[in-house]
Write an enzyme that holds these catalytic residues in place. Sequence first.
Site, PDB file in Angstrom:
ATOM      1  N   GLU A 126     -18.015 -17.883  47.109  1.00 28.71           N
ATOM      2  CA  GLU A 126     -17.016 -18.908  46.802  1.00 28.71           C
ATOM      3  C   GLU A 126     -15.582 -18.527  47.169  1.00 28.71           C
ATOM      4  OE1 GLU A 126     -17.308 -20.187  42.759  1.00 28.71           O
ATOM      5  OE2 GLU A 126     -19.271 -21.072  43.061  1.00 28.71           O
ATOM      6  N   GLU A 157     -26.129 -21.178  43.368  1.00 28.70           N
ATOM      7  CA  GLU A 157     -25.722 -21.231  41.955  1.00 28.70           C
ATOM      8  C   GLU A 157     -25.758 -22.672  41.463  1.00 28.70           C
ATOM      9  OE1 GLU A 157     -21.958 -19.549  40.761  1.00 28.70           O
ATOM     10  OE2 GLU A 157     -22.316 -17.701  41.882  1.00 28.70           O
TER      11      GLU A 157
HETATM   12  C1  GAL Z   1     -19.022 -19.578  40.019  1.00 27.25           C
HETATM   13  C2  GAL Z   1     -18.944 -18.081  40.191  1.00 27.25           C
HETATM   14  C3  GAL Z   1     -19.732 -17.324  39.169  1.00 27.25           C
HETATM   15  C4  GAL Z   1     -19.722 -17.939  37.791  1.00 27.25           C
HETATM   16  C5  GAL Z   1     -19.988 -19.436  37.854  1.00 27.25           C
HETATM   17  C6  GAL Z   1     -19.874 -20.175  36.539  1.00 27.25           C
HETATM   18  O1  GAL Z   1     -17.809 -20.143  40.446  1.00 27.25           O
HETATM   19  O2  GAL Z   1     -19.419 -17.704  41.455  1.00 27.25           O
HETATM   20  O3  GAL Z   1     -19.262 -16.012  39.171  1.00 27.25           O
HETATM   21  O4  GAL Z   1     -18.619 -17.599  37.116  1.00 27.25           O
HETATM   22  O5  GAL Z   1     -19.119 -20.047  38.745  1.00 27.25           O
HETATM   23  O6  GAL Z   1     -18.572 -20.496  36.250  1.00 27.25           O
END
Ligand code: GAL
Length: 456
Positions: free
Chosen positions: A171, A359
């Site tokens: 990200e 994710e």
């Molecule tokens: C993403 C990040 C993760 C985690 C997730 C939930 O932006 O890659 O490290 O924090 O969000 O907020």
Amino acid sequence: MNRILDPSLLGDDFIWGVSSSAYQTEGAHLTDGKGLSIWDVFTETQQRKIKDRSSAVIACDFYNRYEEDIRLLKQTGIPHFRFSLSWPRILPQGTGDINTKGIDYYNRVIDYCLAQGITPWVTLYHWDLPYALEQQGGWTNRAIVEWFAHYVQVCWKAFGDRVKHWMVLNEPMVFVGAGYFLGVHAPGRMGMKNFLPAIHHAVLCMAEGGRILRRLDPEATIGTTFSCSYIEPYRSSERDVRAAQKVDTLLNRIFLEPILGLGYPTADLKPLQDIKSYMKPGDESRMAFPFDFIGIQNYTREIVRHSWWTPYLQAKLVSPAHRKVPYTQMNWEVFPDALYEMIKQFSSYKGIPDIYITENGAAFEDPDHPELILDYHRKEYLQQHIAQLFRAKAEGFPVKGYFVWTWTDNFEWAEGYIPKFGLVKTDRKTQKRVLKESGRWYGEFIQGEITEITEP
Ligand code: GAL
């Protein structure tokens, strides 16, 4: 409407996993020769920017407990594990001497995964820049392209015989935006003069990292990950539509388009035009790289309206509370269609390769019980979002896998330990792990159990 989720319908090659990151879980922040990262320093010196004033000095103690956590993955039936390497654990000063104890540690983690039949998916950079490099300008210094290239080579040399799935950056929009424009994440820098060079150098590193890995291992599967949110205007007025377009450009296009060879989307976001002053001849082509896959990381949608008072964007987000729609502990609307919409939006680019959802997940407060964590909200969130994968797949979009964020409750950056994203409860005092209902369901589902859900 009821919907049947039958995992076999996504194809035999569809993969399921969970995601995590080094800084959020490992702890052991100065153990065995590790150097300081910008997050170690930020949580120490700018504590007031962390909601509960916490740090990740111990976090989930994954450094010492990785066997237990990986074993639990195996027991739960989850075959793919995405985690990141800590740059300062491997190169304490960012460049120069290698910390062999750091290398040994990741060798143990990787070997243990493989021994348990779990495939490691390794992210090279998940936000924990060596502090020594930040002292030389960090992401604003073009030298980072060389520093990073060296780091990638060291990692490949150490782990490339066993790691066959790589992600270059996690990200970039978030670590550059929050860390170098808003100052709410490490290293806490602000303004366009930090933001623009950091964007450009992150793009160059992303492409360069891809090139290095491809050259060293043409057989490896190489990707990089992007945060994205589905953007819609608040009203259909021209101003709101324009505001939404700008936010979409900012959040979803700045890093993706140069990688695809399309350059920066400056026409739709004028303040970005100054990025040219950081570019050198040849950069346009240096910014592009044909990754094997793109990792989509999506949690929500954002509703945008025009606002005179927001510098550069003249746009602001309308909160879910204001709109009276359900939301999570992060204040993010629960809107499953967003995942489908982002798959569709990314797929609309020519030459988009395979897509993995690297994710997706939800932070909800869990019921307070020592043994039985009946986190039905999280389970439902996962089911509704996984349903969107079936929809996308049925329409022919190239989605090849899905990773839940995250395995164990962990350090959620500026939010500290307040939001709970894990499929596994982590007791911060005792470090005891308890698999939640959502994790139990996820494991059974991916092992072939067919689930019927009611769609909202
Ligand atoms: C993403 C990040 C993760 C985690 C997730 C939930 O932006 O890659 O490290 O924090 O969000 O907020």
